[in-house]
Enzyme design. Sequence first.
Site, PDB file in Angstrom:
ATOM      1  N   GLY A   1       0.815  -1.280   0.104  1.00  0.00           N
ATOM      2  CA  GLY A   1      -0.044   0.035  -0.079  1.00  0.00           C
ATOM      3  C   GLY A   1       0.836   1.158   0.077  1.00  0.00           C
TER       4      GLY A   1
ATOM      5  N   GLU B   1       9.819  -2.432   4.062  1.00  0.00           N
ATOM      6  CA  GLU B   1       8.987  -2.206   2.717  1.00  0.00           C
ATOM      7  C   GLU B   1       9.755  -1.878   1.565  1.00  0.00           C
ATOM      8  OE1 GLU B   1       4.871  -0.813   4.789  1.00  0.00           O
ATOM      9  OE2 GLU B   1       6.098   0.552   4.464  1.00  0.00           O
TER      10      GLU B   1
HETATM   11  C1  5RP Z   1       2.588   0.970   6.262  1.00  0.00           C
HETATM   12  C2  5RP Z   1       2.496   1.366   4.931  1.00  0.00           C
HETATM   13  C3  5RP Z   1       1.287   1.091   4.491  1.00  0.00           C
HETATM   14  O1  5RP Z   1       1.185   0.516   3.253  1.00  0.00           O
HETATM   15  C4  5RP Z   1       0.403   2.637   4.197  1.00  0.00           C
HETATM   16  O2  5RP Z   1       0.337   3.144   5.416  1.00  0.00           O
HETATM   17  C5  5RP Z   1      -0.889   2.183   3.480  1.00  0.00           C
HETATM   18  O3  5RP Z   1      -1.699   1.653   4.673  1.00  0.00           O
HETATM   19  P1  5RP Z   1      -3.260   1.387   4.320  1.00  0.00           P
HETATM   20  O4  5RP Z   1      -3.351   0.433   3.257  1.00  0.00           O
HETATM   21  O5  5RP Z   1      -3.800   0.978   5.841  1.00  0.00           O
HETATM   22  O6  5RP Z   1      -4.021   2.367   3.971  1.00  0.00           O
HETATM   23  O7  5RP Z   1       3.266   2.249   4.425  1.00  0.00           O
HETATM   24  O8  5RP Z   1       3.996   1.121   6.801  1.00  0.00           O
END
Ligand code: 5RP
Length: 235
Positions: A100, A121
């Site tokens: 995400g 990530e």
């Molecule tokens: C976590 C991230 C997530 O991918 C990002 O915050 C998106 O989160 P969500 O899918 O809950 O909106 O970078 O470190």
Amino acid sequence: MDWNSSLIKDLEWSDKIINITGKQKVADEIAAKVKDGDTLGVGSGSTSYLALIAIANRIKAEKLDVKAIPTSLEISMFCSKLGVPLTTLYENKPDWLFDGADEVDPNNSLIKGRGGAMFKEKLLLSSSAVRYIIVDESKIVTKLGANFPVPIEVFPQALLYVEKELKQLGATSIVLRPAKGKDGSIISENGNLILDCKFEDIGITMEKDIKLITGVIESGLFIGYNPTILMAANN
Ligand code: 5RP
């Protein structure tokens, strides 16, 4: 032998999932791309979590041989709960990765790290030749930094030095991220602190400029990684 524990079995997403309709659509789209024999880099956050559930359902129904390399402890626990076999970067290179994002700009550069997992990530995204970023339309911005600060993971003893250097780079606000469910500040999976920083302008060299500061482990800026963006409307 069994642990006789329900902690993993009963694990649920820790928060309410906002924009769930859009997130579910891209989650299903990503699950449809899985092929027998794939090793997947599995991102963090609620959209990745929904995609993991959809993938686990396919693995079960179609008896697929799929392995996952998770980007966070949280996602590795969900892999265990959902019966998705885990592997590591020592044993496998991901065929592709999905994750995400908190913001996506017109050049497909990203801010990530709301969940504090940006180090792994970025490691998984860099290790994967094929990269999908799955977002709902609320994540699209005209300029990075419009809605989210840039998270920066910092070695604890370097906190004040890094703060000084970030001010030099033009940071207009620097906040030590507080923990929920623990006194004091958040501690990352790598044992570090997280600073959430706002900048007037995030230029093309900003990711590298931040990374050059001694004590910075990683930032949530992903500039020029050229991922494919899968975006779903929220209705
Ligand atoms: C976590 C991230 C997530 O991918 C990002 O915050 C998106 O989160 P969500 O899918 O809950 O909106 O970078 O470190």
